[in-house]
Every structure is written in structure tokens, then in C-alpha cells.
Design an enzyme around this catalytic site. Structure first.
Site, PDB file in Angstrom:
ATOM      1  N   THR A   1       0.868  -1.183   0.000  1.00 41.00           N
ATOM      2  CA  THR A   1       0.000   0.000   0.000  1.00 41.00           C
ATOM      3  C   THR A   1       0.901   1.228   0.000  1.00 41.00           C
ATOM      4  OG1 THR A   1      -1.633  -1.236   1.236  1.00 41.00           O
ATOM      5  CG2 THR A   1      -1.864   1.162   1.246  1.00 41.00           C
TER       6      THR A   1
ATOM      7  N   LEU B   1      -6.476  -8.382   0.860  1.00 46.14           N
ATOM      8  CA  LEU B   1      -6.706  -9.521   1.767  1.00 46.14           C
ATOM      9  C   LEU B   1      -6.848  -9.038   3.209  1.00 46.14           C
ATOM     10  CD1 LEU B   1      -3.988 -10.239   3.616  1.00 46.14           C
ATOM     11  CD2 LEU B   1      -3.169 -11.110   1.458  1.00 46.14           C
TER      12      LEU B   1
ATOM     13  N   GLU C   1      -6.170 -10.193   7.130  1.00 43.59           N
ATOM     14  CA  GLU C   1      -5.461 -11.189   7.930  1.00 43.59           C
ATOM     15  C   GLU C   1      -6.477 -12.079   8.626  1.00 43.59           C
ATOM     16  OE1 GLU C   1      -2.410  -9.501  10.434  1.00 43.59           O
ATOM     17  OE2 GLU C   1      -1.642  -8.354   8.743  1.00 43.59           O
TER      18      GLU C   1
ATOM     19  N   PHE D   1     -18.619  -5.693   9.161  1.00 47.07           N
ATOM     20  CA  PHE D   1     -17.921  -4.546   9.754  1.00 47.07           C
ATOM     21  C   PHE D   1     -18.862  -3.658  10.570  1.00 47.07           C
ATOM     22  CE2 PHE D   1     -13.482  -4.500   8.368  1.00 47.07           C
ATOM     23  CZ  PHE D   1     -13.506  -5.673   7.638  1.00 47.07           C
TER      24      PHE D   1
ATOM     25  N   GLY E   1     -17.397  -2.739  19.346  1.00 45.12           N
ATOM     26  CA  GLY E   1     -16.413  -3.353  20.239  1.00 45.12           C
ATOM     27  C   GLY E   1     -15.251  -2.422  20.493  1.00 45.12           C
TER      28      GLY E   1
ATOM     29  N   CYS F   1      -2.922  -2.104   9.137  1.00 46.89           N
ATOM     30  CA  CYS F   1      -3.360  -1.339   7.957  1.00 46.89           C
ATOM     31  C   CYS F   1      -4.247  -0.137   8.244  1.00 46.89           C
ATOM     32  CB  CYS F   1      -4.069  -2.280   6.986  1.00 46.89           C
ATOM     33  SG  CYS F   1      -2.935  -3.471   6.252  1.00 46.89           S
TER      34      CYS F   1
ATOM     35  N   LYS G   1      -6.901  -9.194  16.091  1.00 43.79           N
ATOM     36  CA  LYS G   1      -8.201  -9.822  15.840  1.00 43.79           C
ATOM     37  C   LYS G   1      -8.000 -11.329  15.826  1.00 43.79           C
ATOM     38  CE  LYS G   1      -8.174  -9.690  10.814  1.00 43.79           C
ATOM     39  NZ  LYS G   1      -8.913  -9.375   9.613  1.00 43.79           N
TER      40      LYS G   1
HETATM   41  N1  LIG Z   1      -1.049  -7.285   6.328  1.00 42.55           N
HETATM   42  C1  LIG Z   1      -2.169  -7.056   5.662  1.00 42.55           C
HETATM   43  O1  LIG Z   1      -3.259  -7.505   6.042  1.00 42.55           O
HETATM   44  C2  LIG Z   1      -2.153  -6.241   4.401  1.00 42.55           C
HETATM   45  C3  LIG Z   1      -3.266  -6.257   3.553  1.00 42.55           C
HETATM   46  C4  LIG Z   1      -3.233  -5.500   2.390  1.00 42.55           C
HETATM   47  C5  LIG Z   1      -2.116  -4.720   2.088  1.00 42.55           C
HETATM   48  N2  LIG Z   1      -1.056  -4.711   2.943  1.00 42.55           N
HETATM   49  C6  LIG Z   1       0.114  -3.901   2.584  1.00 42.55           C
HETATM   50  O2  LIG Z   1       1.102  -4.781   2.058  1.00 42.55           O
HETATM   51  C7  LIG Z   1       2.407  -4.336   2.454  1.00 42.55           C
HETATM   52  C8  LIG Z   1       3.121  -5.445   3.197  1.00 42.55           C
HETATM   53  O3  LIG Z   1       2.406  -5.697   4.392  1.00 42.55           O
HETATM   54  P1  LIG Z   1       2.725  -6.969   5.307  1.00 42.55           P
HETATM   55  O4  LIG Z   1       1.762  -6.958   6.411  1.00 42.55           O
HETATM   56  O5  LIG Z   1       2.862  -8.171   4.451  1.00 42.55           O
HETATM   57  O6  LIG Z   1       4.179  -6.561   5.829  1.00 42.55           O
HETATM   58  P2  LIG Z   1       5.195  -7.422   6.700  1.00 42.55           P
HETATM   59  O7  LIG Z   1       5.888  -6.471   7.594  1.00 42.55           O
HETATM   60  O8  LIG Z   1       4.491  -8.611   7.260  1.00 42.55           O
HETATM   61  O9  LIG Z   1       6.218  -7.987   5.611  1.00 42.55           O
HETATM   62  C9  LIG Z   1       7.122  -7.203   4.917  1.00 42.55           C
HETATM   63  C10 LIG Z   1       8.365  -8.051   4.660  1.00 42.55           C
HETATM   64  O10 LIG Z   1       9.218  -7.378   3.743  1.00 42.55           O
HETATM   65  C11 LIG Z   1      10.555  -7.679   4.074  1.00 42.55           C
HETATM   66  N3  LIG Z   1      11.414  -6.700   3.407  1.00 42.55           N
HETATM   67  C12 LIG Z   1      11.514  -5.360   3.640  1.00 42.55           C
HETATM   68  N4  LIG Z   1      12.395  -4.808   2.758  1.00 42.55           N
HETATM   69  C13 LIG Z   1      12.834  -5.796   1.953  1.00 42.55           C
HETATM   70  C14 LIG Z   1      13.713  -5.857   0.850  1.00 42.55           C
HETATM   71  N5  LIG Z   1      14.330  -4.757   0.376  1.00 42.55           N
HETATM   72  N6  LIG Z   1      13.957  -7.045   0.281  1.00 42.55           N
HETATM   73  C15 LIG Z   1      13.356  -8.158   0.728  1.00 42.55           C
HETATM   74  N7  LIG Z   1      12.492  -8.168   1.760  1.00 42.55           N
HETATM   75  C16 LIG Z   1      12.229  -7.000   2.368  1.00 42.55           C
HETATM   76  C17 LIG Z   1      10.566  -7.638   5.579  1.00 42.55           C
HETATM   77  O11 LIG Z   1      11.662  -8.348   6.111  1.00 42.55           O
HETATM   78  C18 LIG Z   1       9.210  -8.291   5.909  1.00 42.55           C
HETATM   79  O12 LIG Z   1       9.347  -9.680   6.125  1.00 42.55           O
HETATM   80  C19 LIG Z   1       2.180  -3.067   3.260  1.00 42.55           C
HETATM   81  O13 LIG Z   1       2.289  -1.959   2.415  1.00 42.55           O
HETATM   82  C20 LIG Z   1       0.756  -3.206   3.753  1.00 42.55           C
HETATM   83  O14 LIG Z   1       0.142  -1.971   4.011  1.00 42.55           O
HETATM   84  C21 LIG Z   1      -1.039  -5.466   4.072  1.00 42.55           C
END
Ligand SMILES: NC(=O)c1ccc[n+]([C@@H]2O[C@H](COP(=O)([O-])OP(=O)(O)OC[C@H]3O[C@@H](n4cnc5c(N)ncnc54)[C@H](O)[C@@H]3O)[C@@H](O)[C@H]2O)c1
Length: 451
Positions: free
Chosen positions: A120, A155, A157, A269, A273, A280, A340
Site C-alpha cells: 500500500t 486480503l 489477515e 464490519f 467493540g 493497515c 483480531k
Molecule cells: N497485512 C495485511 O493484512 C495487508 C493487507 C493489504 C495490504 N497490505 C500492505 O502490504 C504491504 C506489506 O504488508 P505486510 O503486512 O505483508 O508486511 P510485513 O511487515 O508482514 O512484511 C514485509 C516483509 O518485507 C521484508 N522486506 C523489507 N524490505 C525488503 C527488501 N528490500 N527485500 C526483501 N524483503 C524486504 C521484511 O523483512 C518483511 O518480512 C504493506 O504496504 C501493507 O500496508 C497489508
């Protein structure tokens, strides 16, 4: 297709494993060697229903490594690194920048690639990443065809595998029809649902084929922020009404059911609560307000949604204080630490706010969570709490127990045993998960949110 995923967290890992399951050749890259070693050993690094099984099935198609492979021929690179909040509210894109630079370094002459922002990212990031890559290629005098596209991830979590295999829609923001074509091919098994559904994550009944929305990168980027801001607002909306329901003596769960049956509103949603948490909603609402601010534009609704959300956490503390009068010297049991149910993610988890507030007010805190405790111990080693391995253990000596996380298993609490072991008799159901009559029947005082 050859797919390289940069960042193997909640989004990168789920996407990588799912694309491998669908038959693509996937290389998942993460800088964190612990993550890569664990995944190489065949274990998953996050708690997501169905993920471990999908990984076993996809194993032959998915590799995990710490370095980006040389990028030759045709392929897709998905950037799925974190975009945390900076102190001014903006999304911190240093990891996206680094990933783009590292990807660029590996692009070989003649390659035809689509590099995708799945993280994002702020408005304008597709163009920004394109600039990083094209400057690198110029400096290295490498001739390659590289398109940059935005493909936001929606997605949730706790149901990440489900949402990845059975999305409501796929949004692709790209200028070039060639890039759209490659991404359409990448996602065609999802768009056409041509794969056999895994046993653990069956295809929902009457699941319609997902829509493919192709648009400009800017609209795709804004779509992600609008989606999260809307969902966050929906939760805050019902919480705001829950506060009023408490004052006028209405039951918000019934109000929510009654309005949710209106097709224009929808039932999801609308659970009053403790409010949202997680990685996010808080981050993305702040980031979009920071963006708007730069355009001298006031996002009044999003701002209010954020205010209501964090007020809700303090409201729970105030409810405890009203009931117990003096919190100093009390023992409070918290059921759930993850933000959650069905996840072990602790980012912006309401439980952490409650622990801090309760400790500040002199209460002892006992905690239980079905899966998140190892992560809490690792990420918050100094947390002043007593960890309990099950709910009866948590109840020992508690003046009150608070249901913090909506884990399904907390719906059936061992109330008789808890009543025997607790010092007090208060159950504060901060997720409206329990049946108040049943709780009363076991000799407890019951307090929910807005009911
Ligand atoms: N978690 C969610 O539910 C969700 C849902 C939709 C969108 N997003 C978006 O997706 C993105 C990722 O979220 P997430 O929750 O998966 O993050 P996260 O922190 O779980 O994972 C990010 C990973 O990237 C790795 N990383 C960072 N820099 C790197 C690089 N240069 N090379 C290789 N690996 C690297 C980190 O070590 C980490 O394991 C964010 O922008 C978030 O806003 C997350």
C-alpha cells in the site's frame, strides 16, 4: 509465469504461496534470514488458516531466498514490503525504494518485466518506482522493457489464503496495455477459477468470478486507501452509535443486525467493540490524511473515524474503572492479544493499549491468546504481564476478565470454572462475543459494548 516477490510477510508470503499453488514459478525474497530459513524448512512464519497446507502443496513451485535472482526474460516482480507510518503520518516508503533499487540491479538486458507495487503506497508511487528503475537501467546501460503497475492487495489477515484465492475483485493500475495483459495472465487462474480448490480453503458456495478492474495507477493507489478508510469508518460508525446505545438503553447488536439487513448497508464490519487495530487501518487512514493535507484538503470523515476508534480503547478502561472503582491492586485478565481472531499479528493491537493503560493505573495484567503469545514475548519482551496457557489459568485471582480479541473459541468460555477461580465477578465483553444471559446465569456481572 516467472514471479519474484520482494518481501515475504503477510501479503508476500500468502501471495507467493497462492501463485505457486496456481502453477506459477515463484521466488519469494526476504531480507530477514530467520524468515527465509524457516520457510525453507517447510514451516510458515505467520499464523494464517490454510497457509501451511497450501505451502506443502505448492512446495515444488515456490523457492525462498534472501537475494533477488537475476531477472531475465518475461516475468512479474511483486513488491510487497512494509510501508509503516512516519512520524508525520505519511507512509514510509524507504523499503519500497530499496526494493525497487535492488530489483533494478538484477534486471538483465532484454528482460520484459512488469514490476508491481502490491504494497500500500502513496499516490504517485508507480511513477516514483518507474523513475528509480529507469535511472538505474540507464546508469548500467541495460536495455530492457520494464512496466510499473499498481496492484493493491485487499486480503484480510485471518483469512488471507481465502481472500487471495477467492478475491472480490482484482485491481490493476497501469498505463500500458502490455503490462495489463501480463498481469491478466498472471491472475487468470483466479479470474477464471480454473484451479482445484484446496481442501482447507474451499471455494465459497455461489462464488461469482471476480471482476478485473483496470484503471490508471493513481486510481488504483487511491482505491486501496478508499477501501481501508471506508471499512475503518464503518467500524467507527457502529462504535459511535454503541456509545449512544449505552446512554439511551438500546442494544447495538440488534441495531446493527437491523441496519445490516439493508442491502445498501450490508452486515459486515458492523460489530461494535474495541475498534480496529492491525497493521493497515491506522497506518492507511493516517497516510491518506497526510496526502490530503498536502493538497490543503480536509478528510473530516476519516479523521473522525480515527478519533472514535482510539477513544473506544479508553472507553473500555473507563468502564473497568467505573465498575471496580480503584484499579490499583486489581488483577485483570485479558482474553486475546492479537489485534483480531485467527491471526498472530500484534501491530496496533488494542490489547497492547489496554496493558499499558492498566499497568499505568497499577493493575496486574494476566493474558491469554491461542497463538500470539510467542510473538508477544519476542516483540515485546518487557511487557509487564503474566502469560497464561489457558483460560482457566487466566481466571485465577482476576477481579475482571476482558474479552479483547474475537477468537471464536472465546465464544464458549468455561464459565463455571472461571467463576470459581476469579476473585471478582466482572466479565467485560469488549467484542460482544458472549451471550449475556448465559454469563449472568453463571453468577457474573456482564458488560458489553453498546448493549
Ligand atoms: N497485512 C495485511 O493484512 C495487508 C493487507 C493489504 C495490504 N497490505 C500492505 O502490504 C504491504 C506489506 O504488508 P505486510 O503486512 O505483508 O508486511 P510485513 O511487515 O508482514 O512484511 C514485509 C516483509 O518485507 C521484508 N522486506 C523489507 N524490505 C525488503 C527488501 N528490500 N527485500 C526483501 N524483503 C524486504 C521484511 O523483512 C518483511 O518480512 C504493506 O504496504 C501493507 O500496508 C497489508
Amino acid at each position: 509465469m516467472n514471479v519474484t516477490i520482494i518481501g515475504t510477510g503477510y501479503v508476500g508470503l500468502t501471495t507467493g504461496v497462492a501463485l505457486g499453488y496456481l502453477g506459477h514459478q515463484v521466488t519469494c525474497v526476504d531480507k530477514n534470514t530467520r524468515i527465509v530459513e524457516t520457510l525453507q524448512s517447510g514451516e510458515t512464519t505467520i499464523h494464517e488458516p490454510g497457509l501451511a497446507e497450501l505451502l506443502r502443496e505448492a512446495k515444488g513451485n515456490v523457492r525462498f531466498q534472501t537475494d533477488i535472482p537475476k531477472l531475465r526474460g518475461e516475468g512479474v516482480v511483486l513488491i510487497a514490503v512494509g510501508t509503516p507510518t512516519k512520524s508525520n503520518g505519511d507512509a514510509d516508503i524507504q523499503y519500497v525504494d530499496a526494493a525497487a533499487r535492488e530489483v533494478a540491479e538484477q534486471i538483465q538486458p532484454g528482460a520484459r518485466l512488469v514490476v508491481v507495487n502490491k504494497s500500500t503506497v502513496p499516490i504517485g508511487s508507480a511513477r516514483h518506482v518507474e523513475g528509480i528503475i529507469s535511472r538505474n537501467l540507464q546508469t548500467r546501460d541495460v536495455k530492457a522493457q520494464v512496466f510499473v503497475a499498481s496492484n493493491p492487495e485487499f486480503l484480510a489477515e485471518g483469512k488471507a489464503v481465502h481472500d487471495t484465492l477467492y478475491p472480490d475483485r482484482i485491481v490493476i493500475g497501469a498505463e500500458d496495455p502490455g503490462a495489463i495483459g501480463i498481469l491478466r495472465e498472471l491472475y487468470s487462474p483466479l479470474l477464471e477459477q480454473t484451479f482445484d480448490a484446496p481442501l482447507e480453503t474451499p471455494r465459497p458456495e455461489r462464488y461469482p468470478l471476480p471482476s478485473l478492474i483496470t484503471t490508471s495507477p493513481t486510481s488504483a493507489e487511491l482505491t486501496k486507501y478508499a477501501a481501508n478508510s471506508f471499512l475503518a469508518t464503518k467500524i467507527s460508525f457502529i462504535n459511535e452509535f454503541a456509545g449512544l446505545a449505552e446512554r439511551v438503553g438500546a442494544d447495538i447488536t440488534q441495531v446493527a443486525r437491523a441496519i445490516g439487513l439493508d442491502e445498501r448497508i450490508g452486515p459486515r464490519f458492523l460489530n461494535a467493540g474495541l475498534g480496529w487495530g492491525g497493521s493497515c487501518f491506522g497506518k492507511d487512514t493516517k497516510a491518506i490524511m497526510a496526502t490530503a493535507n498536502r493538497y490543503d484538503y480536509d478528510m473530516a470523515i476519516v479523521q473522525a473515524a480515527v478519533g472514535v476508534n482510539y477513544r473506544q480503547r479508553l472507553h473500555i478502561i473507563e468502564q473497568l474503572q467505573q465498575q471496580l472503582k480503584v484499579l490499583r491492586g486489581t488483577t485483570i485478565g485479558l482474553l486475546g492479544l492479537a489485534f483480531k481472531g485467527n491471526t498472530d499479528d500484534l501491530r496496533d493491537a488494542p490489547a497492547l493499549t489496554l496493558i499499558e493503560e492498566l499497568s499505568d493505573r497499577g493493575a496486574m495484567v494476566r493474558v491469554h491468546d491461542p497463538v500470539a503469545i510467542p510473538k508477544v514475548r519476542h516483540q515485546h519482551p518487557d511487557l509487564a504481564v503474566e502469560y497464561c496457557e489457558d483460560v482457566p489459568c487466566l481466571a485465577i485471582g482476576c477481579d475482571a476478565v476482558v474479552v479483547v480479541t474475537d477468537w471464536q473459541q472465546y465464544k464458549q468460555l468455561p464459565l463455571t470454572e472461571m467463576r470459581r477461580r476469579m476473585r471478582g465477578d466482572l466479565i467485560l465483553d469488549a467484542r460482544n462475543l458472549l451471550n449475556p444471559e448465559e454469563v449472568h446465569r453463571h453468577g457474573f456481572s456482564y458488560l458489553g459494548v453498546g448493549r
